[in-house]
Design a protein around this motif. Structure first.
Motif, PDB file in Angstrom:
ATOM      1  N   VAL A 185      56.121  81.605  87.993  1.00 35.96           N
ATOM      2  CA  VAL A 185      55.980  82.836  87.217  1.00 35.96           C
ATOM      3  C   VAL A 185      55.018  83.759  87.961  1.00 35.96           C
ATOM      4  O   VAL A 185      53.928  83.343  88.336  1.00 35.96           O
ATOM      5  CB  VAL A 185      55.441  82.543  85.801  1.00 35.96           C
ATOM      6  N   LYS A 186      55.450  84.991  88.178  1.00 33.80           N
ATOM      7  CA  LYS A 186      54.614  85.943  88.918  1.00 33.80           C
ATOM      8  C   LYS A 186      54.932  87.351  88.439  1.00 33.80           C
ATOM      9  O   LYS A 186      56.060  87.675  88.107  1.00 33.80           O
ATOM     10  CB  LYS A 186      54.900  85.829  90.410  1.00 33.80           C
ATOM     11  N   THR A 187      53.921  88.208  88.422  1.00 34.38           N
ATOM     12  CA  THR A 187      54.147  89.628  88.168  1.00 34.38           C
ATOM     13  C   THR A 187      53.983  90.374  89.490  1.00 34.38           C
ATOM     14  O   THR A 187      53.221  89.968  90.364  1.00 34.38           O
ATOM     15  CB  THR A 187      53.156  90.197  87.130  1.00 34.38           C
ATOM     16  N   PHE A 188      54.737  91.454  89.620  1.00 36.12           N
ATOM     17  CA  PHE A 188      54.658  92.266  90.828  1.00 36.12           C
ATOM     18  C   PHE A 188      55.183  93.660  90.515  1.00 36.12           C
ATOM     19  O   PHE A 188      55.809  93.882  89.483  1.00 36.12           O
ATOM     20  CB  PHE A 188      55.443  91.631  91.979  1.00 36.12           C
ATOM     21  N   GLU A 189      54.904  94.604  91.409  1.00 39.44           N
ATOM     22  CA  GLU A 189      55.398  95.971  91.283  1.00 39.44           C
ATOM     23  C   GLU A 189      56.546  96.172  92.252  1.00 39.44           C
ATOM     24  O   GLU A 189      56.532  95.654  93.367  1.00 39.44           O
ATOM     25  CB  GLU A 189      54.291  96.980  91.595  1.00 39.44           C
ATOM     26  N   ILE A 190      57.532  96.953  91.806  1.00 38.64           N
ATOM     27  CA  ILE A 190      58.677  97.277  92.651  1.00 38.64           C
ATOM     28  C   ILE A 190      59.093  98.710  92.358  1.00 38.64           C
ATOM     29  O   ILE A 190      59.034  99.157  91.210  1.00 38.64           O
ATOM     30  CB  ILE A 190      59.843  96.281  92.411  1.00 38.64           C
ATOM     31  N   ARG A 191      59.452  99.432  93.387  1.00 36.10           N
ATOM     32  CA  ARG A 191      59.917 100.809  93.198  1.00 36.10           C
ATOM     33  C   ARG A 191      61.244 100.809  92.436  1.00 36.10           C
ATOM     34  O   ARG A 191      62.059  99.893  92.586  1.00 36.10           O
ATOM     35  CB  ARG A 191      60.081 101.513  94.534  1.00 36.10           C
ATOM     36  N   ILE A 192      61.460 101.843  91.659  1.00 36.41           N
ATOM     37  CA  ILE A 192      62.675 101.941  90.853  1.00 36.41           C
ATOM     38  C   ILE A 192      63.914 101.870  91.737  1.00 36.41           C
ATOM     39  O   ILE A 192      64.903 101.232  91.381  1.00 36.41           O
ATOM     40  CB  ILE A 192      62.651 103.215  89.982  1.00 36.41           C
ATOM     41  N   ARG A 193      63.872 102.482  92.907  1.00 34.54           N
ATOM     42  CA  ARG A 193      65.041 102.443  93.793  1.00 34.54           C
ATOM     43  C   ARG A 193      65.413 101.010  94.163  1.00 34.54           C
ATOM     44  O   ARG A 193      66.583 100.664  94.223  1.00 34.54           O
ATOM     45  CB  ARG A 193      64.835 103.305  95.032  1.00 34.54           C
ATOM     46  N   LEU A 213      58.103  91.004  85.714  1.00 35.49           N
ATOM     47  CA  LEU A 213      57.768  89.595  85.578  1.00 35.49           C
ATOM     48  C   LEU A 213      58.921  88.812  86.188  1.00 35.49           C
ATOM     49  O   LEU A 213      60.078  89.003  85.809  1.00 35.49           O
ATOM     50  CB  LEU A 213      57.598  89.232  84.098  1.00 35.49           C
ATOM     51  N   LEU A 214      58.614  87.957  87.153  1.00 32.49           N
ATOM     52  CA  LEU A 214      59.607  87.102  87.793  1.00 32.49           C
ATOM     53  C   LEU A 214      59.407  85.691  87.268  1.00 32.49           C
ATOM     54  O   LEU A 214      58.301  85.149  87.355  1.00 32.49           O
ATOM     55  CB  LEU A 214      59.450  87.137  89.313  1.00 32.49           C
ATOM     56  N   ILE A 215      60.472  85.121  86.717  1.00 41.38           N
ATOM     57  CA  ILE A 215      60.436  83.740  86.239  1.00 41.38           C
ATOM     58  C   ILE A 215      61.544  82.993  86.962  1.00 41.38           C
ATOM     59  O   ILE A 215      62.719  83.347  86.852  1.00 41.38           O
ATOM     60  CB  ILE A 215      60.654  83.657  84.716  1.00 41.38           C
ATOM     61  N   ILE A 273      62.216  90.562  84.818  1.00 38.83           N
ATOM     62  CA  ILE A 273      62.047  91.320  83.586  1.00 38.83           C
ATOM     63  C   ILE A 273      61.122  92.511  83.845  1.00 38.83           C
ATOM     64  O   ILE A 273      59.952  92.324  84.198  1.00 38.83           O
ATOM     65  CB  ILE A 273      61.437  90.437  82.480  1.00 38.83           C
ATOM     66  N   PRO A 274      61.624  93.746  83.641  1.00 34.50           N
ATOM     67  CA  PRO A 274      60.742  94.908  83.793  1.00 34.50           C
ATOM     68  C   PRO A 274      59.791  94.989  82.595  1.00 34.50           C
ATOM     69  O   PRO A 274      60.195  94.745  81.458  1.00 34.50           O
ATOM     70  CB  PRO A 274      61.707  96.088  83.817  1.00 34.50           C
ATOM     71  N   LEU A 275      58.541  95.325  82.863  1.00 31.59           N
ATOM     72  CA  LEU A 275      57.552  95.380  81.786  1.00 31.59           C
ATOM     73  C   LEU A 275      57.099  96.799  81.461  1.00 31.59           C
ATOM     74  O   LEU A 275      56.978  97.163  80.302  1.00 31.59           O
ATOM     75  CB  LEU A 275      56.329  94.529  82.157  1.00 31.59           C
ATOM     76  N   ARG A 276      56.825  97.593  82.489  1.00 36.13           N
ATOM     77  CA  ARG A 276      56.352  98.969  82.282  1.00 36.13           C
ATOM     78  C   ARG A 276      56.473  99.728  83.600  1.00 36.13           C
ATOM     79  O   ARG A 276      56.592  99.138  84.656  1.00 36.13           O
ATOM     80  CB  ARG A 276      54.927  98.995  81.760  1.00 36.13           C
ATOM     81  N   SER A 277      56.423 101.048  83.455  1.00 36.97           N
ATOM     82  CA  SER A 277      56.551 101.918  84.626  1.00 36.97           C
ATOM     83  C   SER A 277      55.310 102.789  84.747  1.00 36.97           C
ATOM     84  O   SER A 277      54.643 103.078  83.754  1.00 36.97           O
ATOM     85  CB  SER A 277      57.787 102.800  84.470  1.00 36.97           C
ATOM     86  N   ASP A 278      55.055 103.246  85.957  1.00 41.79           N
ATOM     87  CA  ASP A 278      53.945 104.175  86.162  1.00 41.79           C
ATOM     88  C   ASP A 278      54.404 105.634  86.095  1.00 41.79           C
ATOM     89  O   ASP A 278      53.636 106.546  86.381  1.00 41.79           O
ATOM     90  CB  ASP A 278      53.231 103.896  87.486  1.00 41.79           C
TER      91      ASP A 278
END
Length: 182
Positions: free
Chosen positions: A150-158, A143-145, A3-8
């Protein structure tokens, strides 16, 4: 589930149109929950015909609350990226253009078919494609479930776009082969 939460990605404009579209989707879903199925005809793309009104109305109807909430989470993240760059009125034009184009393609491909479809997923994938072009190196907090993990992490849009494309192709492939086995 990812689940995407927000972008920078930087916002040059407040996402008023994104907020308005999300609110309108929730209002339509409340109406759907309180009306009969016969009233939903114009909100669904019907296969086997060409109807431009349906291209625009189907993006506000969803097949239940989870479908709506999932689409609106994605709209919030990717709508902010696109609207944040071009402003609300251009965003509405882009959103409507993607809806019309995807609705037209869908109805042409399904001429002679039966059934229908609804939801804003095609528009949201269009926004994801725009975000991929404009901001491929920006990161999205996700958010990865997975079962009890359950974990949050950052990933590039690509990479997020690549993952979602992979999951879509995998889903279609699995459905195709499951249908062949019947």
């Amino acid at each position: 589930m990812l689940i995407p939460l927000r972008s920078d990605a930087p916002l040059y404009h407040r996402p008023w149109a994104t907020i308005g579209i999300i609110a309108l989707n929730f209002l339509v879903q409340i109406w759907i929950a309180t009306t009969s199925i016969e009233n939903l005809g114009p909100l669904i793309i019907e296969f086997g015909s060409i109807n431009p009104l349906e291209w625009m109305t189907r993006i506000f109807a969803h097949a239940g609350w989870m479908h709506l909430i999932g689409n609106m989470i994605f709209l919030w993240v990717f709508g902010q990226i696109v609207e944040g760059k071009i402003g609300w009125w251009k965003f509405l034009a882009v959103y409507g253009g993607i809806a019309a184009a995807s609705g037209l393609v869908e109805q042409i491909l399904m001429l002679g078919g039966q059934g229908g479809s609804l939801g804003a997923s095609s528009v949201i994938f269009g926004l994801l494609a725009i975000a991929l072009v404009w901001a491929p190196d920006n990161e999205v907090d996700c958010l990865l479930i997975f079962v009890v993990y359950v974990k949050t992490f950052e990933i590039r849009i690509r990479w997020l776009a690549a993952l979602y494309l992979f999951f879509q192709v995998l889903g279609v492939t699995v459905l195709h082969y499951a249908d062949q086995g019947k």
